[in-house]
Design a protein around this motif. Structure first.
Motif, short mmCIF file in Angstrom:
data_model
loop_
_atom_site.label_atom_id
_atom_site.label_comp_id
_atom_site.label_asym_id
_atom_site.label_seq_id
_atom_site.Cartn_x
_atom_site.Cartn_y
_atom_site.Cartn_z
N THR A 143 0.44 10.42 2.68
CA THR A 143 0.39 9.39 3.72
C THR A 143 1.62 9.58 4.60
O THR A 143 2.46 10.45 4.33
N CYS A 194 0.92 4.19 -2.79
CA CYS A 194 0.73 5.61 -2.42
C CYS A 194 1.89 6.46 -2.93
O CYS A 194 1.67 7.55 -3.46
N ALA A 225 0.23 10.02 -3.28
CA ALA A 225 -0.90 10.23 -2.36
C ALA A 225 -0.37 10.56 -0.97
O ALA A 225 0.53 9.87 -0.47
N THR A 278 0.83 -1.21 0.00
CA THR A 278 0.00 0.00 0.00
C THR A 278 0.86 1.26 0.00
O THR A 278 0.58 2.21 -0.73
N LYS A 279 1.92 1.23 0.80
CA LYS A 279 2.78 2.42 0.85
C LYS A 279 3.46 2.65 -0.50
O LYS A 279 3.60 3.79 -0.93
N LEU A 314 -3.71 9.32 4.15
CA LEU A 314 -4.13 7.92 4.24
C LEU A 314 -3.43 7.20 5.40
O LEU A 314 -2.21 7.24 5.52
N ILE A 334 -5.88 11.24 -3.29
CA ILE A 334 -5.52 9.92 -2.74
C ILE A 334 -6.20 8.79 -3.51
O ILE A 334 -5.54 7.92 -4.09
N CYS A 381 -4.60 6.39 -6.59
CA CYS A 381 -4.24 5.01 -6.22
C CYS A 381 -4.97 4.01 -7.10
O CYS A 381 -4.39 2.99 -7.51
#
Ligand code: AMP
Ligand code: GLY
Length: 420
Positions: free
Chosen positions: A117, A110, A115, A106-107, A280, A248, A252
């Motif tokens: 985070t 992002c 995005a 996920t990171k 996020l 975001i 993504c």
């Protein structure tokens, strides 16, 4: 059409309740279900984490559409197995469900999508992780990379706790989920959840909610799966939500498509909100529990149309018919939860409660024994109500809970306090 829902919690009862109201639904099956779901659908046993077992059930029952509730079947590729057999389903592929199943994945998404985070780093050895933590200082957040049933995150307020968490994770406390560890910048602010349908390309937000993770009033005690929720969450204003969609969510979703693993299903985004901006915290690849109970209470029958549009790639033409309403759900849990609790106590008073578009008790850990409902889980009932205001919804839910006779259970008395 014949519809199969996978799961056995309050989330799946709420999904079943909404789907059942839609005239498109001819037959509704839920596997494995619970005592409350059995009152509105046919419940069948099935190992829902096993794609072959789900496929066999879907084929035997002539299922047209499968809705996958929990994360484990998604991470196991049950949606892939169904689609390969040309059975339409709601839920991401195993590759796309990595957005929940792996924190570092996920990171990376992002970062590629630019995005907002928390800053982060990934480690496979305790030494470098500790060095990084000493350099960054506390507070700092330590996360087991894989699925850990919501328990793999340690928000360390001091260095000692952070270093201890590294030892615990690499020491095997979270099993395989902890062989890789993500260390993240601590973000301060207000948390809220945003639920967005994605068909691989198009996105459609279907509501905001706020969960209550701690077990006791005043957000005290250990973390749980969630002790109550309400929707909408006023902290996630229209303006912040629109900006989060642009900065975001859509980037993504575009990045997932670019990688050849388009995301199809509901994206459950956890945000930290501060100074008018969302960042996020995490994605989940499924509906929240208990957030779904309030979302379904608000959406009703249209939820099925929206999930079908999502599965069939026509979200660009779908829209949500919003009512200017509010919903709240209060979790009635077994004494001792989230620690150990006893099973088999009898719950009385449910039959006399109202059940309509403004009042519902969604079951989670219940089992029917003859005519009686017994508690067989930690989170047992979700007492849910809708109203013109949050206060009205709140008062309706708590009035219902007062009429339930279950001495072996407890609930938080302050659900919705942030917005009331
Ligand atoms: P997660 O499983 O990633 O949602 O994390 C569980 C909870 O830990 C979140 O709901 C937050 O309350 C908290 N949390 C996770 N990451 C952070 C962060 N970077 N900063 C502050 N709190 C966090
Ligand atoms: N209520 C939190 C979750 O579903 O993950």
């Amino acid at each position: 059409m014949n519809i199969l829902i996978l799961g056995s919690g309050g989330r799946e009862h709420a999904l079943a309740w909404a789907v059942k109201q839609n005239p498109k639904c001819d037959r509704l099956l839920v596997a494995p279900g619970n005592a409350g779901i059995a009152q509105i659908a046919t419940c069948l046993p099935c190992d829902i984490d096993d794609g072959a077992a789900v496929l066999a059930l879907a084929e035997a029952e002539n299922i047209d559409f499968v809705i996958i509730g929990p994360e484990a079947p998604l991470a196991n590729g049950v949606a892939d197995d169904l689609r390969a057999a040309r059975i339409s389903c709601f839920g991401p592929s195993a590759a796309a469900a990595q957005l929940e199943a792996s924190k570092s994945f996920t990171k990376e998404v992002c970062d590629a999508a630019n995005a907002p985070t928390a800053a982060w780093a990934r480690f496979t050895q305790p030494g470098p992780a500790k060095e990084y933590i000493r350099e960054k200082g506390a507070p700092i957040v330590i996360k087991a990379d894989g699925l850990a049933a919501g328990k793999g995150v340690i928000v360390a307020m001091d260095l000692e706790a952070a270093l201890g968490a590294i030892d615990d994770m690499f020491g095997g406390e979270f099993g395989a989920a902890g062989t890789e560890v993500v260390v993240e910048e601590f973000m301060d602010g207000a948390e809220a959840s945003y639920f967005i349908l994605c068909d691989g390309k198009n996105t459609l937000p279907i509501g905001t909610a706020q969960d209550h993770k701690r077990v006791f009033d005043g957000d005290l005690g250990p973390n749980t799966g969630g002790m109550g929720a309400y929707s909408p969450a006023p902290v996630l204003t229209d303006e912040i939500a629109a900006r989060a969609m642009a900065e975001i969510i859509q980037p993504c979703v575009d990045e997932m498509a670019r990688r050849g693993t388009p995301y199809q299903g509901v994206l459950y985004a956890g945000f930290m909100i501060k100074d008018g901006q969302a960042r996020l915290v995490e994605y989940n690849a499924r509906f929240g529990d208990p957030e779904t109970q309030v979302l379904m209470m608000r959406l009703g029958a249209q939820a099925l149309d929206l999930m079908l549009a999502c599965a069939e790639g026509r979200l660009d033409k779908a829209q949500v018919n919003w009512a200017d309403d509010h919903a709240i759900t209060v979790v009635y849990a077994a004494n001792g939860y989230p620690g150990s609790y006893t099973k088999g106590s009898v719950i009385n008073g449910l039959d006399a409660l109202p059940e309509d578009s403004h009042h519902m008790v969604f079951h989670a850990g219940t089992t029917a024994v003859g005519d009686t409902i017994t508690a067989t889980g930690g989170r047992v009932l979700n007492v849910t109500a809708r109203g013109d205001t949050l206060q009205q919804a709140h008062d309706r839910a708590y009035a219902m809970i007062h009429d339930i006779d279950w001495p072996e259970g407890f609930y938080r008395r302050d659900i919705g306090y942030q917005a009331l």
